[in-house]
Write a protein that holds these residues in place. Structure first.
Motif, PDB file in Angstrom:
ATOM      1  N   SER A   1       0.821  -1.211   0.000  1.00  0.00           N
ATOM      2  CA  SER A   1       0.000   0.000   0.000  1.00  0.00           C
ATOM      3  C   SER A   1       0.855   1.261   0.000  1.00  0.00           C
ATOM      4  CB  SER A   1      -0.982   0.011   1.159  1.00  0.00           C
ATOM      5  OG  SER A   1      -0.442  -0.561   2.299  1.00  0.00           O
ATOM      6  N   MET A   2       1.997   1.251   0.699  1.00  0.00           N
ATOM      7  CA  MET A   2       2.827   2.460   0.697  1.00  0.00           C
ATOM      8  C   MET A   2       3.410   2.697  -0.703  1.00  0.00           C
ATOM      9  SD  MET A   2       2.464   3.873   3.544  1.00  0.00           S
ATOM     10  CE  MET A   2       3.650   5.199   3.527  1.00  0.00           C
ATOM     11  N   GLU A   3       3.777   1.609  -1.382  1.00  0.00           N
ATOM     12  CA  GLU A   3       4.254   1.782  -2.762  1.00  0.00           C
ATOM     13  C   GLU A   3       3.144   2.362  -3.633  1.00  0.00           C
ATOM     14  OE1 GLU A   3       7.590  -1.469  -3.950  1.00  0.00           O
ATOM     15  OE2 GLU A   3       5.637  -2.316  -3.504  1.00  0.00           O
ATOM     16  N   PHE A   4       1.939   1.849  -3.392  1.00  0.00           N
ATOM     17  CA  PHE A   4       0.830   2.325  -4.225  1.00  0.00           C
ATOM     18  C   PHE A   4       0.526   3.802  -3.963  1.00  0.00           C
ATOM     19  CE2 PHE A   4      -3.472   3.053  -5.557  1.00  0.00           C
ATOM     20  CZ  PHE A   4      -3.482   2.449  -6.798  1.00  0.00           C
ATOM     21  N   GLU A   5       0.628   4.217  -2.682  1.00  0.00           N
ATOM     22  CA  GLU A   5       0.414   5.639  -2.370  1.00  0.00           C
ATOM     23  C   GLU A   5       1.368   6.507  -3.191  1.00  0.00           C
ATOM     24  OE1 GLU A   5      -1.831   7.084  -0.642  1.00  0.00           O
ATOM     25  OE2 GLU A   5      -2.598   5.640   0.831  1.00  0.00           O
ATOM     26  N   ARG A   6       2.623   6.090  -3.252  1.00  0.00           N
ATOM     27  CA  ARG A   6       3.600   6.882  -3.998  1.00  0.00           C
ATOM     28  C   ARG A   6       3.328   6.809  -5.492  1.00  0.00           C
ATOM     29  NH1 ARG A   6       4.294  10.635  -2.020  1.00  0.00           N
ATOM     30  NH2 ARG A   6       6.013  11.144  -3.399  1.00  0.00           N
ATOM     31  N   MET A   7       2.861   5.635  -5.951  1.00  0.00           N
ATOM     32  CA  MET A   7       2.617   5.483  -7.387  1.00  0.00           C
ATOM     33  C   MET A   7       1.461   6.349  -7.846  1.00  0.00           C
ATOM     34  SD  MET A   7       1.675   2.083  -9.529  1.00  0.00           S
ATOM     35  CE  MET A   7       3.092   1.122  -9.122  1.00  0.00           C
ATOM     36  N   SER A   8       0.407   6.406  -7.055  1.00  0.00           N
ATOM     37  CA  SER A   8      -0.756   7.160  -7.513  1.00  0.00           C
ATOM     38  C   SER A   8      -0.595   8.657  -7.253  1.00  0.00           C
ATOM     39  CB  SER A   8      -2.032   6.637  -6.844  1.00  0.00           C
ATOM     40  OG  SER A   8      -2.016   6.926  -5.474  1.00  0.00           O
ATOM     41  N   ASN A   9       0.473   9.024  -6.542  1.00  0.00           N
ATOM     42  CA  ASN A   9       0.688  10.438  -6.243  1.00  0.00           C
ATOM     43  C   ASN A   9       1.320  11.138  -7.446  1.00  0.00           C
ATOM     44  OD1 ASN A   9       1.778  12.919  -5.177  1.00  0.00           O
ATOM     45  ND2 ASN A   9       1.487  12.021  -3.141  1.00  0.00           N
ATOM     46  N   ALA A  10       0.719  12.236  -7.851  1.00  0.00           N
ATOM     47  CA  ALA A  10       1.204  12.946  -9.035  1.00  0.00           C
ATOM     48  C   ALA A  10       2.641  13.416  -8.851  1.00  0.00           C
ATOM     49  CB  ALA A  10       0.298  14.126  -9.341  1.00  0.00           C
ATOM     50  N   ALA A  11       3.065  13.606  -7.585  1.00  0.00           N
ATOM     51  CA  ALA A  11       4.442  14.029  -7.341  1.00  0.00           C
ATOM     52  C   ALA A  11       5.365  12.832  -7.138  1.00  0.00           C
ATOM     53  CB  ALA A  11       4.488  14.934  -6.114  1.00  0.00           C
ATOM     54  N   GLY A  12       4.835  11.620  -7.319  1.00  0.00           N
ATOM     55  CA  GLY A  12       5.615  10.415  -7.047  1.00  0.00           C
ATOM     56  C   GLY A  12       6.452   9.974  -8.225  1.00  0.00           C
ATOM     57  N   PRO A  13       7.093   8.829  -8.108  1.00  0.00           N
ATOM     58  CA  PRO A  13       8.063   8.364  -9.103  1.00  0.00           C
ATOM     59  C   PRO A  13       7.468   8.102 -10.489  1.00  0.00           C
ATOM     60  CG  PRO A  13       7.995   6.886  -7.183  1.00  0.00           C
ATOM     61  CD  PRO A  13       6.982   7.925  -6.949  1.00  0.00           C
ATOM     62  N   THR A  14       6.160   7.831 -10.577  1.00  0.00           N
ATOM     63  CA  THR A  14       5.579   7.576 -11.898  1.00  0.00           C
ATOM     64  C   THR A  14       4.739   8.751 -12.360  1.00  0.00           C
ATOM     65  OG1 THR A  14       3.584   6.585 -10.976  1.00  0.00           O
ATOM     66  CG2 THR A  14       5.439   5.094 -11.413  1.00  0.00           C
ATOM     67  N   GLY A  15       4.793   9.840 -11.611  1.00  0.00           N
ATOM     68  CA  GLY A  15       3.981  10.989 -11.977  1.00  0.00           C
ATOM     69  C   GLY A  15       2.489  10.696 -11.862  1.00  0.00           C
ATOM     70  N   GLY A  16       2.140   9.759 -11.020  1.00  0.00           N
ATOM     71  CA  GLY A  16       0.719   9.471 -10.807  1.00  0.00           C
ATOM     72  C   GLY A  16       0.167   8.412 -11.722  1.00  0.00           C
ATOM     73  N   LYS A  17       1.031   7.851 -12.609  1.00  0.00           N
ATOM     74  CA  LYS A  17       0.548   6.795 -13.504  1.00  0.00           C
ATOM     75  C   LYS A  17       0.557   5.457 -12.766  1.00  0.00           C
ATOM     76  CE  LYS A  17       3.165   7.161 -17.218  1.00  0.00           C
ATOM     77  NZ  LYS A  17       4.014   8.328 -17.384  1.00  0.00           N
ATOM     78  N   ILE A  18      -0.528   4.689 -12.921  1.00  0.00           N
ATOM     79  CA  ILE A  18      -0.584   3.351 -12.334  1.00  0.00           C
ATOM     80  C   ILE A  18       0.022   2.394 -13.354  1.00  0.00           C
ATOM     81  CG2 ILE A  18      -2.091   1.581 -11.344  1.00  0.00           C
ATOM     82  CD1 ILE A  18      -2.366   4.212  -9.865  1.00  0.00           C
ATOM     83  N   VAL A  19       1.212   1.903 -13.057  1.00  0.00           N
ATOM     84  CA  VAL A  19       1.921   1.043 -14.009  1.00  0.00           C
ATOM     85  C   VAL A  19       2.550  -0.135 -13.280  1.00  0.00           C
ATOM     86  CG1 VAL A  19       2.456   2.760 -15.786  1.00  0.00           C
ATOM     87  CG2 VAL A  19       3.941   2.544 -13.775  1.00  0.00           C
ATOM     88  N   LEU A  20       2.890  -1.155 -14.074  1.00  0.00           N
ATOM     89  CA  LEU A  20       3.564  -2.321 -13.517  1.00  0.00           C
ATOM     90  C   LEU A  20       5.028  -1.985 -13.208  1.00  0.00           C
ATOM     91  CD1 LEU A  20       2.133  -5.184 -15.761  1.00  0.00           C
ATOM     92  CD2 LEU A  20       1.223  -4.173 -13.670  1.00  0.00           C
ATOM     93  N   ARG A  21       5.735  -2.940 -12.663  1.00  0.00           N
ATOM     94  CA  ARG A  21       7.116  -2.709 -12.237  1.00  0.00           C
ATOM     95  C   ARG A  21       8.011  -2.312 -13.408  1.00  0.00           C
ATOM     96  NH1 ARG A  21       8.321  -2.265  -6.696  1.00  0.00           N
ATOM     97  NH2 ARG A  21       7.047  -4.080  -6.258  1.00  0.00           N
ATOM     98  N   ASP A  22       7.599  -2.636 -14.639  1.00  0.00           N
ATOM     99  CA  ASP A  22       8.411  -2.226 -15.798  1.00  0.00           C
ATOM    100  C   ASP A  22       8.343  -0.731 -16.056  1.00  0.00           C
ATOM    101  OD1 ASP A  22       5.980  -1.726 -16.986  1.00  0.00           O
ATOM    102  OD2 ASP A  22       6.122  -3.302 -18.504  1.00  0.00           O
ATOM    103  N   GLY A  23       7.460  -0.037 -15.317  1.00  0.00           N
ATOM    104  CA  GLY A  23       7.416   1.412 -15.405  1.00  0.00           C
ATOM    105  C   GLY A  23       6.580   1.967 -16.531  1.00  0.00           C
ATOM    106  N   VAL A  24       6.074   1.117 -17.429  1.00  0.00           N
ATOM    107  CA  VAL A  24       5.307   1.646 -18.558  1.00  0.00           C
ATOM    108  C   VAL A  24       3.946   0.979 -18.751  1.00  0.00           C
ATOM    109  CG1 VAL A  24       7.215   2.574 -19.918  1.00  0.00           C
ATOM    110  CG2 VAL A  24       6.668   0.153 -20.106  1.00  0.00           C
ATOM    111  N   THR A  25       3.819  -0.295 -18.459  1.00  0.00           N
ATOM    112  CA  THR A  25       2.598  -1.014 -18.802  1.00  0.00           C
ATOM    113  C   THR A  25       1.471  -0.722 -17.817  1.00  0.00           C
ATOM    114  OG1 THR A  25       4.032  -2.781 -19.557  1.00  0.00           O
ATOM    115  CG2 THR A  25       1.672  -3.274 -19.420  1.00  0.00           C
ATOM    116  N   GLU A  26       0.357  -0.307 -18.370  1.00  0.00           N
ATOM    117  CA  GLU A  26      -0.810  -0.076 -17.522  1.00  0.00           C
ATOM    118  C   GLU A  26      -1.504  -1.416 -17.270  1.00  0.00           C
ATOM    119  OE1 GLU A  26      -4.684   2.212 -18.547  1.00  0.00           O
ATOM    120  OE2 GLU A  26      -3.149   3.711 -18.046  1.00  0.00           O
ATOM    121  N   PRO A  27      -1.864  -1.715 -16.033  1.00  0.00           N
ATOM    122  CA  PRO A  27      -2.500  -3.005 -15.764  1.00  0.00           C
ATOM    123  C   PRO A  27      -3.917  -3.068 -16.313  1.00  0.00           C
ATOM    124  CG  PRO A  27      -2.530  -1.642 -13.803  1.00  0.00           C
ATOM    125  CD  PRO A  27      -1.733  -0.887 -14.826  1.00  0.00           C
ATOM    126  N   LYS A  28      -4.312  -4.288 -16.733  1.00  0.00           N
ATOM    127  CA  LYS A  28      -5.687  -4.476 -17.200  1.00  0.00           C
ATOM    128  C   LYS A  28      -6.562  -5.016 -16.079  1.00  0.00           C
ATOM    129  CE  LYS A  28      -4.768  -5.173 -22.096  1.00  0.00           C
ATOM    130  NZ  LYS A  28      -3.290  -4.984 -22.009  1.00  0.00           N
TER     131      LYS A  28
END
Lengths: 213, 679, 338
Positions: free
Chosen positions: B360-387
């Motif tokens: 959940s803490m990773e997800f908080e950072r992932m969904s945060n627009a200021a986080g490492p993915t810029g708020g994009k929900i993606v897999l560990r590869d950094g690009v693929t959006e989950p289905k």
């Protein structure tokens, strides 16, 4: 040979509360099973490798035991499909000894001679009979007896492997009898008496609900 | 010497006591059998602690001229104060009244009424014998320092700090991370209103940073607490930042130029990178960066110094070391927060082994627009959006193999994640729960909203997450994850192929929670959560006078509760400051210098440093201002030279005599049996 | 002087588990370990006796524990090489320690033949534990003269060793790496086998073949997927199921698998340079010969493998423009697999 199977416990009498089905099952389990603490989360069913062939998931069995649905539980094949892999036991958030519950249900069914299918109980009985007879298991006898009785159709397909087992020296044709066989059976007979006494005691006194806090 | 006139009062506590103890029999017995010990009146009453019950005692003190009072009721922990005040109201010194427990020690722990009644009699006898030896005592008064220490700069600590500072009193916040803000600063949205966490938190951080009454000690830890109630002496270690705070403008050139990128296991929860010199996030308070020598090339190889070269104000200082500061405070608030459960501990969920399992803490950072993915929900590869995404409840909660308790926030955080996934992606969301727990304002409404959004709820605890497929039925799902769960409502086992799994990890005490509790002298559970003075009625005080606690240091709770805790603690602390002084129990140890042999055994035992040794007279002295009456020295003294007022040797011996004086029940059972574990 | 343990071989050692027996006999003296067979031991009841009578089953096992208590001579460790025997012996010992009432019942029954057992007086351990904890991987590796480099092995520990784990000896009950580490110490290539503690089906091949064959198939399919040449087991029952029933399984699913399953002690012997024949090779139904053909081919790492290995050894640094999110650090003992 040990004495006959334990008869079903007598009916309660003299104003005492009847034992619940859950209490009966718990009395069959040697250690503290924690069965009464099930929260119905389904971790057991989700973990079970042989779930697909079960009439009920373990979780459903626990709910049925709690509901006193004796017939449904006793007629279910679920305990017989348990492979005793202990995945459910180590994952259970309530640390319930689930395989022990399954063993207890199997024992209850064999003792009351109420089984959904005879293949599994017969295998167990044959196995156990050899222990009573020799003190050890006797693989060749066991396999021969069991397959002739229940798996005749499987035998042709197994011939090659079966012969292989023999030629590769993996089939001992002479059973080994232990020296202390008589003593072993005396021990098992005494255990049977103690088990019957324990099961009867479930009916004798039920604790009342605790005091006010 | 004639025995002092004593009154005995037996409480029924509704039926809490009277259901298991024959209170009338105990009452009559006390008057009949303890008359020679001075008992002149004995009464029972349904609620001794009620005003009517207290009036009963007050009336008897005046009418009978009682010199001692013994109440058999609940634990002294609950109502000792009540009965002392009642005695005081009637003109009797409060320390001549004694409360003995026949509830916690008798009725609640026994099942045989006859035996329990006999044990209650023995306990009453112990009280009567003991109280005869009591002496009038006067409470000690200590002034309260008006400064407050707050340990932990998360939302609970900040709330308290701002309230106290606004009232005009000094506050020290000690925070071990480089910035205040706590876990809340890491979150994206807050349930159920979906406010942006940073938007509501950062104004408070800025206020705290700028307030004249608040001193921030970030990147710092409390290393020692001494002194006593009303005046604690605090020692704080400032870890080196390798940045001269007085000169630093927070311009950011140093971390732009730093060539080292390491995984940020702190603020970014391991999902992003930071430099070797960094501020954890742009709104950090204070703005000064921190350099971590373990990551820094200069500390490893002696070269680089890029930050130093480019710093426009020359504020990088590689020679800094630990600095220690000391100050005194009257009150302490522990708001030390929590750590998320380490999901690796549940092996069947595969965290750390299966890349697309997230916490959940990773997800908080992932969904945060200021986080490492810029708020994009993606897999560990950094690009693929989950289905398809599965959310797993109760990870490290409600599980006797890890933590037995409910973490209180995971249901709502999971619902929030379901909403965010649906908002950011087109993915199917499966949410697997044991029980849906949404007790809070607007919480169940939020659950409904997520239901309406099309999240699929499965009532069942996830058994396993695996990348091992079954053939042929799962052909084509290679590379995906299978979530194996019993859908308990449908009564079927499901193997759900998903691309991403989010583990809703529970709340655990900080790793060093028990050490912190020990340093501040407060009790904590075996897990490490601080124990409240009273879970319901005194929920932010601890057993130690002057030390308070708030937020998740006390146990799992959400942001609204943590904020309420912080505000409640501030009010309690301000009330103490406003009173200006505090009355302390007059229990103090004193040394009979005639008997002291100067063996010094007690000297090193005192936890409050109240004992000194007089080298001239070769005897031990105890400073009554520092002594807390704990009794360690009393028990240790081989010459019986130390005595504790209120707990003197002869008082304790008299109580034991009383317990053992009771000859047993009518069947002549030995007294040990009747008294049981109490003796 | 050899370290001595009491030894409970179990009923299959003389029959279906003969290869296990052969290889234990060959390997343990090499490691200076002596096994004293428990005198006149009886069957542990396998998974059958508990289903006839759980209580009587405790007395059945209790007799073995009582024998061991009497026989212990400088050691209180009773070693079982079979996972089912191990769990039955350990269970009774754990339960009589936990429940004084059960201990009294079991001792009452044992009294019928003048025997008794003091709860906790015998330490029941699996042979694998002895290798890992007492002998140690270093010592296990020190005897290797023919590293198994090139042999890709799937460590199949099966269910009952790390589970239910009555004595909390295994930190990891579902993904233990003990067997991996042992095989690595022998120089073998170990594949990451996610079904390492899955169930082989136990007695299901006897009572519900479809159930049993499906479980066997899952094990084999996964081993093939990760490129294993053979499965490695620590239990004669697992070996029997995967080996003997593989042909029936192939027939049932109309598939054609050929996945040998070997005892870990056989591989130890092989790595110690012992002749395959003395280690029970050849007793398996699904021949290990194709798998063993890989042995002795000492191929150095390719350039690509070298580069990958070097990259893995470096701490995580970000490559320019690489969008990959960092992965959480694996459990410490999982590092061996990466």
């Amino acid at each position: 040979m040990p004495k006959a199977a334990v008869p079903p416990p007598p009916a309660p009498s003299g104003g005492k509360r009847a034992a619940t089905f859950q209490e009966e099952v718990i009395a069959m389990i040697p250690a503290d099973s924690r069965l009464e603490t099930c929260i119905q989360c389904g971790t057991c069913g989700g973990s079970c490798p042989s779930y697909a062939d079960m009439d009920h998931t373990p979780r459903q069995i626990f709910a049925l035991i709690r509901a006193g649905a004796r017939d449904k539980v006793m007629d279910s094949n679920t305990p017989w499909m348990c492979v005793s892999c202990y995945l459910c036991a180590v994952r259970c958030p309530q640390q319930i000894h689930i395989p022990d519950v399954m063993y207890a249900l199997k024992a209850k069914a064999t003792q009351e001679d109420r089984v959904p299918s005879h293949v599994a109980p017969d295998f167990s009985r044959t196995f156990v009979d050899y222990i009573h007879k020799y003190g050890r298991s006797f693989e060749v006898g066991l396999v021969a007896k069991h397959y002739l009785r229940h798996h005749m159709t499987r035998l042709p397909g197994m011939t090659t492997s079966g012969i292989g087992m023999v030629t590769k020296g993996r089939m001992g044709f002479r059973p080994h009898t232990i020296k202390g066989l008589e003593g072993l059976n005396a021990i098992l007979d005494r255990a049977t008496e103690l088990e019957q006494a324990k099961q009867r005691s479930v009916y004798e006194e039920q604790p009342q609900a605790g005091g006010a806090h | 010497m004639t025995a002092p006139k004593t009154g005995v009062y037996i409480c029924h506590c509704g039926t809490n006591i009277s259901a298991m103890v024959d209170v009338e029999a105990v009452r009559d017995w006390a008057l009949d059998e303890l008359g020679d010990k001075g008992v002149v009146v004995s009464r029972d009453y349904p609620f001794m602690c009620s005003s009517l019950g207290q009036e009963l005692i007050e009336k008897d003190i005046k009418e009978y001229g009682l010199e001692r009072v013994v109440v058999g009721a609940c634990s002294p922990h609950m109502h000792e104060k009540t009965f002392r005040e009642a005695s005081s109201n009637a003109g009797l010194n409060p320390y001549l009244a004694e409360l003995v427990s026949i509830r916690e020690q008798v009725s609640w722990v026994h099942t045989d009424k006859a035996k329990a009644t006999e044990k209650a009699k023995a306990i009453i006898a112990g009280g009567v014998y003991r109280v005869a030896e009591h002496e009038p005592l006067e409470p000690l008064i200590a002034p309260v320092n008006n400064a407050t220490l707050i340990v932990g700069g998360g939302i609970a600590g900040l709330t308290a700090a701002l309230e106290i500072a606004k009232a005009g009193y000094p506050v020290h916040i000690v925070e071990r991370e480089p910035s205040i803000g706590g876990h809340m600063a890491q979150y994206d949205k807050t349930f159920p209103t979906l406010d942006c966490a940073a938007c509501i938190l950062t104004p408070k951080m800025v206020d705290a940073g700028a307030h004249k009454n608040i001193t921030l000690h970030t990147w710092s830890e409390v290393v020692d607490v001494s002194g006593s109630v009303g005046d604690f002496k605090i020692k704080v270690k400032h870890k080196p930042r390798y940045v001269v705070e007085a000169d630093c403008t927070g311009c950011g050139i140093c971390w732009e130029k730093c060539p080292v990128q390491v995984i940020d296991t702190g603020f970014e929860s391991g999902l992003g990178y930071r430099k070797a010199i960094y501020t954890p996030f742009p709104q950090a308070v204070p703005k000064y960066p921190v350099l971590t020598p373990d990551d820094c090339t200069y500390f490893a190889k002696g070269t680089c110094r890029a930050c130093e070269k480019f710093c426009p104000v020359d504020c990088i200082d590689f020679t800094q070391t630990d600095e220690f500061v000391e100050f005194n405070v009257g009150s302490i608030l522990l708001a030390t927060g929590f750590q998320p459960f380490d999901a690796r501990r549940i092996e069947s969920y595969g965290y750390g082994r299966l890349p697309n399992v997230f916490t959940s803490m990773e997800f908080e950072r992932m969904s945060n627009a200021a986080g490492p993915t810029g708020g994009k929900i993606v897999l560990r590869d950094g690009v693929t959006e989950p289905k398809a995404v599965a959310i797993v409840h109760c990870v490290g909660s409600r599980d006797k193999n890890t933590n037995e308790y409910c973490s209180a926030v995971c249901c709502m955080q999971s619902l929030k994640f379901a909403h965010l996934v649906r908002e950011h992606t087109k993915a199917d969301v499966y949410e697997c729960y044991i029980d849906m727990r949404t007790p809070g304002k607007g919480y169940d409404e939020f659950y409904n909203r997520v239901l309406e959004e099309g999240t699929q709820f499965i009532r069942g605890r996830v058994a396993e997450i695996t990348d091992s497929l079954r053939y042929p039925e799962e052909e084509g799902h290679e590379g995906r994850l299978i979530v194996q769960v019993e859908d308990t409502l449908a009564g079927v086992k499901r193997r759900i192929p998903v691309d991403m799994v989010m583990l809703s990890t529970g709340i655990e005490p900080q790793a060093d929670a028990t050490e912190v509790a020990r340093m501040f002298g407060v009790g904590c559970s075996s897990k490490g959560f601080i124990i409240e003075r009273h879970a319901k009625l005194d929920p932010v005080a601890t057993m130690t006078d002057g030390v308070f606690a708030a937020g998740t240091a006390l146990g799992p709770r959400d942001i609204p509760s943590s904020v309420s805790n912080g505000a409640a603690a501030a009010a309690t602390i301000l009330s103490r400051i406003a009173q200006g002084e505090i009355a302390m129990e007059p229990y103090r140890a004193s040394v009979d210098t005639e008997r002291c042999s100067g063996c010094r055994i007690c000297n090193d035992l005192c936890p409050f440093s109240a004992i000194t040794f007089d080298e001239m007279a070769m005897v031990t002295n105890i400073n009554p201002k520092l002594c807390q009456g704990c009794g360690v020295c009393v028990a240790a003294c081989p010459a019986n030279a130390i005595s504790g007022s209120g707990f003197s040797h002869h008082q304790i011996m008299a109580q034991i005599d009383g317990l053992l004086s009771y000859p047993g029940g009518s069947d002549g059972r030995p007294v040990e049996e009747a008294v049981g574990a109490t003796a | 002087m050899a370290t001595q343990y009491m030894y409970y071989p179990g009923c299959s050692m003389d029959g279906t588990g003969k290869a296990y027996h052969d290889s234990i006999e060959a390997v343990l003296p090499e490691l200076n370990i002596g096994l004293a067979e428990l005198d006149d031991w009886n069957c542990c009841g396998a998974t059958e006796y508990m289903g006839i009578s759980p209580l009587r089953s405790q007395a059945l096992v209790g007799r073995n524990l009582a024998l061991a208590e009497k026989q212990k001579n400088g050691t209180d460790t009773l070693v079982a090489p079979c996972s089912a025997c191990y769990v039955n012996l350990a269970r009774t010992d754990a339960y009589v320690r936990e429940s004084a009432e059960l201990a009294a019942t079991v001792n009452d029954a044992l009294g019928a033949d003048g025997m008794s057992y003091t709860p906790g007086s015998v330490k029941v351990r699996h042979l694998l534990e002895i290798m890992i904890d007492d002998i140690g991987l270093e010592e296990v590796g020190a005897h290797v003269t023919r590293p198994l480099k090139g042999l890709k092995l799937a460590p199949y520990m099966g269910c009952l060793v790390s589970r239910p784990d009555y004595d909390d000896r295994w930190q990891h009950r579902e993904h233990p790496h003990a067997l991996d580490e042992l095989l690595l110490a022998l120089g073998a290539d170990v594949v990451d086998y996610s079904r390492r503690t899955d169930c082989c089906g136990g007695h299901m091949t006897q009572i519900s073949p479809e159930t049993g064959l499906e479980l066997i198939r899952r094990l084999i399919v996964e081993a093939e997927r990760v490129g294993a040449h053979a499965l490695v087991t620590v239990c004669p029952m697992c070996q029997m199921n995967v080996d003997f029933y593989q042909r029936e399984m192939n027939h049932h699913f109309r598939e054609d698998h050929h996945m040998p399953i070997l005892f870990f002690t056989q591989l130890m012997g092989l790595a110690y340079g012992m002749p395959a024949k003395t280690l029970g090779f050849g007793r398996e139904i699904i021949s290990a010969r194709p798998a063993l053909a890989n042995i002795g081919i000492e191929s150095p790492l390719t350039e690509e493998e070298e580069a990958a290995k070097a990259a893995a050894a470096k701490p995580a640094r970000r490559k320019r423009g690489d969008p990959t999110l960092p992965s959480p650090a694996p459990r410490e003992d999982e590092e061996v697999l990466r």
